[in-house]
Design an enzyme around this catalytic site. Structure first.
Site, PDB file in Angstrom:
ATOM      1  N   CYS A 134       0.837  -1.203   0.000  1.00  0.00           N
ATOM      2  CA  CYS A 134       0.000   0.000   0.000  1.00  0.00           C
ATOM      3  C   CYS A 134       0.866   1.245   0.000  1.00  0.00           C
ATOM      4  O   CYS A 134       1.340   1.689   1.048  1.00  0.00           O
ATOM      5  CB  CYS A 134      -0.926  -0.019   1.210  1.00  0.00           C
ATOM      6  SG  CYS A 134      -1.958   1.456   1.317  1.00  0.00           S
ATOM      7  N   CYS A 137      -0.441   4.114   2.061  1.00  0.00           N
ATOM      8  CA  CYS A 137      -0.219   4.003   3.512  1.00  0.00           C
ATOM      9  C   CYS A 137       1.241   4.266   3.875  1.00  0.00           C
ATOM     10  O   CYS A 137       1.524   4.920   4.869  1.00  0.00           O
ATOM     11  CB  CYS A 137      -0.552   2.593   4.025  1.00  0.00           C
ATOM     12  SG  CYS A 137      -1.981   1.824   3.304  1.00  0.00           S
ATOM     13  N   ASP A 138       2.154   3.705   3.102  1.00  0.00           N
ATOM     14  CA  ASP A 138       3.546   3.637   3.551  1.00  0.00           C
ATOM     15  C   ASP A 138       4.533   4.477   2.742  1.00  0.00           C
ATOM     16  O   ASP A 138       5.708   4.577   3.120  1.00  0.00           O
ATOM     17  CB  ASP A 138       4.016   2.164   3.534  1.00  0.00           C
ATOM     18  CG  ASP A 138       3.181   1.298   4.469  1.00  0.00           C
ATOM     19  OD1 ASP A 138       2.715   1.835   5.485  1.00  0.00           O
ATOM     20  OD2 ASP A 138       2.993   0.111   4.177  1.00  0.00           O
TER      21      ASP A 138
END
Ligand code: NDP
Length: 307
Positions: A134, A137-138
């Site tokens: 992701c 997200c990261d």
């Protein structure tokens, strides 16, 4: 046999939010939470894009809070997997892996999707230590770092393009010499100076030290040559698998197995609703999943009232 007005299957942000709304509407919901309560967010670390947390929050903590909030209004939980739903007559009958059979006037499916992984050693253990599926997200953690993305579809192009906001260099490793991604997404990646393609190549091994990922061992699938490439991160962009095996042939699915919903989170079967990633291959965010969970609970409440 236990009967409930509403049964919610799945316990990510969509399922928890549906449970919160259903329990506050006095529908006394039961959540069948599966073996990984909390879903995909429990495998992430800092969540900085869920509104309401100015300093961010850890994924597992966010999910624990959501669950606690639902329990305050009487939501009950059962740990099991639903293996089958009889959608032919109401109330619907749900069969669980633990042998339980339950009936419900309305069912909300929030079983999510799972990112596909390559199936190579240590990839799951290194999630959060350099392996991710992701970028949204990261990606932030890879400022001025070198990353590799695996895959040749829209997901891989989107991840790679997003990662160029942070990373100094993004390599896309693809097993063929032609992309599957849509033409505009391909072009966007080709036009981005930070993205470079590594064609006809498979990732064989992830190299790591005590702190995390340091590189990957790759194989040129045409020549057979194996080389090592230094990298700080490896992003899986090889697609997501919606968790819909148990409703195949029961509610309408698209070609990729996602539940088809319309403007509202209604499925092809009246009284069965779907929310979160199980019906969304496009946004796939905790906040959009939570939003659709709220909608599903409101739809379920109205459905029960009207029937
Ligand atoms: P796809 O199935 O389209 O693509 C998966 C890619 O990963 C393919 O290039 C495939 O290679 C590769 N791959 C699969 N398994 C492996 C493996 N084991 N090892 C190495 N490579 C592998 O999935 P996507 O998630 O990209 O897209 C799914 C759907 O979602 C599509 O309809 C897409 O258009 C849509 N989508 C749309 C977006 C948008 O519009 N913004 C963003 C993301 C997805 P190969 O090509 O050789 O099969």
């Amino acid at each position: 046999m236990t009967h409930r007005k509403v049964i919610i299957i799945g316990s990510g942000p969509a399922g928890y939010t549906a449970a919160l709304y259903a329990s506050r509407a006095n529908l006394n919901p039961l959540v069948i939470e599966g073996h990984e309560p909390g879903g995909q967010l429990t495998t992430t670390t800092d969540v900085d894009n869920f509104p309401g947390f100015p300093d961010g929050i850890m994924g597992p903590e966010l999910m624990a809070n959501m669950r606690k909030q639902t329990e305050r209004f009487g939501t009950e939980y059962m740990t099991s997997h639903v293996t089958d739903i009889d959608t032919d007559k109401r109330p619907f009958t749900l069969k669980c892996e633990n042998g339980n059979e339950l009936t419900a006037d309305a069912v909300i499916i929030a079983t999510g999707a799972s990112a596909k992984y390559l199936g190579i050693p240590n990839e799951k253990e290194l999630i959060g230590k350099g392996v991710s599926a992701c970028a949204t997200c990261d990606g932030f953690f890879y400022r001025n770092r070198v990353v590799h993305v695996v895959g040749g579809g829209d997901t891989a192009m989107e991840e790679a393009t997003f990662l160029t906001k942070f990373a100094s260099k993004v390599y896309v490793v693809h097993r063929r010499d032609e992309l599957r991604a849509s033409k505009p997404m391909q072009q966007r990646a080709f036009d981005n100076e930070k993205i470079e393609f590594v064609w006809d190549t498979g990732v064989e091994e992830i190299l790591f030290d005590g702190t995390g990922v340091t590189g990957i061992k790759v194989k040129n699938l045409k020549t057979g040559e194996v080389t090592e490439r230094a990298t700080d991160g490896l992003f899986m962009g090889i697609g997501h698998k919606p968790n819909t095996d148990f409703v195949k042939g029961k509610v309408k699915l698209d070609d990729h197995g996602f539940i088809i919903t319309g403007e509202h989170p209604d499925t092809s079967v009246p009284g069965i609703f779907a929310c979160g990633d199980v019906q969304d291959s496009y946004y796939r965010q905790a906040i959009s999943a939570a939003g659709s969970g709220c909608q599903a609970a409101i739809r379920a409440e109205r459905f029960i009232e009207e029937n």
